[in-house]
Design a protein around this motif. Sequence first.
Motif, PDB file in Angstrom:
ATOM      1  N   TYR A  48      -8.812   7.004  -0.741  1.00 15.86           N
ATOM      2  CA  TYR A  48      -8.492   6.592   0.627  1.00 15.86           C
ATOM      3  C   TYR A  48      -7.912   7.772   1.431  1.00 15.86           C
ATOM      4  N   GLN A 102     -10.281  -2.413   0.287  1.00 14.14           N
ATOM      5  CA  GLN A 102     -10.057  -2.433  -1.159  1.00 14.14           C
ATOM      6  C   GLN A 102     -11.329  -2.549  -1.979  1.00 14.14           C
ATOM      7  N   THR A 143       0.833  -1.207   0.000  1.00 10.88           N
ATOM      8  CA  THR A 143       0.000   0.000   0.000  1.00 10.88           C
ATOM      9  C   THR A 143       0.866   1.255   0.000  1.00 10.88           C
ATOM     10  N   LEU A 149      -6.800  -4.273   4.714  1.00 14.68           N
ATOM     11  CA  LEU A 149      -6.737  -3.936   3.285  1.00 14.68           C
ATOM     12  C   LEU A 149      -7.842  -4.643   2.502  1.00 14.68           C
ATOM     13  N   ASP A 150      -8.074  -5.910   2.824  1.00 13.91           N
ATOM     14  CA  ASP A 150      -9.127  -6.662   2.124  1.00 13.91           C
ATOM     15  C   ASP A 150     -10.478  -5.974   2.295  1.00 13.91           C
TER      16      ASP A 150
END
Length: 239
Positions: free
Chosen positions: A115, A79, A27, A75-76
């Motif tokens: 983000y 995303q 990231t 993150l999962d």
Amino acid sequence: GLKLKFSKDNVKLGDDVWSFSLPSGYTCPGACTCLAKADKETGKLIRGPKTTTRCFSASQEVAFSNLRRARRHNLDMLQGLKTVEAIKACLMDSMPAKVKTMRVHIGGDFYSQTYFDAWQAVAAEHPKCKFYAYTKSIPFWINWLNRHKKLQPNFVLTASRGGKFDDLIRPGMVTATIVEHPDEAKALGLKIDHDDKMAQRATKNFALLIHGPQQPGTQQAEALSRMRREGVKFSYSRK
């Protein structure tokens, strides 16, 4: 439903600082000389093509599989979210109540403009909380400034030198420079931040001592050995 994982287990930051992290390297679009990541499946360290100073946070993910899994989980979850509103809602829904200070990313960085903007939106909703972050994602910061002139007043950002976008760092942006010895900081006229207090204020440029395990046989590994020999305190232990 599922929540993002926030943590409070970093000795360096003291008791009242929460943090939010993502997988290091995966990231970090601005990472260059520090780029490293832990393999998703095996947890083995993957070095970047120009890595000289290994990312301490990637090393932590190699050493602690629970840490690696928590960051991957974050993150999962994020995303799949494509709008500022959706990411903001997810962050706010998961954030612990009554946080006074939040370090955004011990591992990871702002990986997209959406983000980045979502964190600014979260800060706007939590005016009593101080948010702070180090970033090499300078283009997202500049894009925000071009649209809004300044960051949210309770969001303090430090430009972390040694990335792909150093040349975009503007006058007025506070910077952090990694040094290999206190003498190097002195020569640059920079104070060393040992406990994130300077990062939380970000009023003037500062230095950070290199920390975390380094590639054996490198100048960076030698710098750590020298500081150990001289009794210089440089490591930040994890409880």
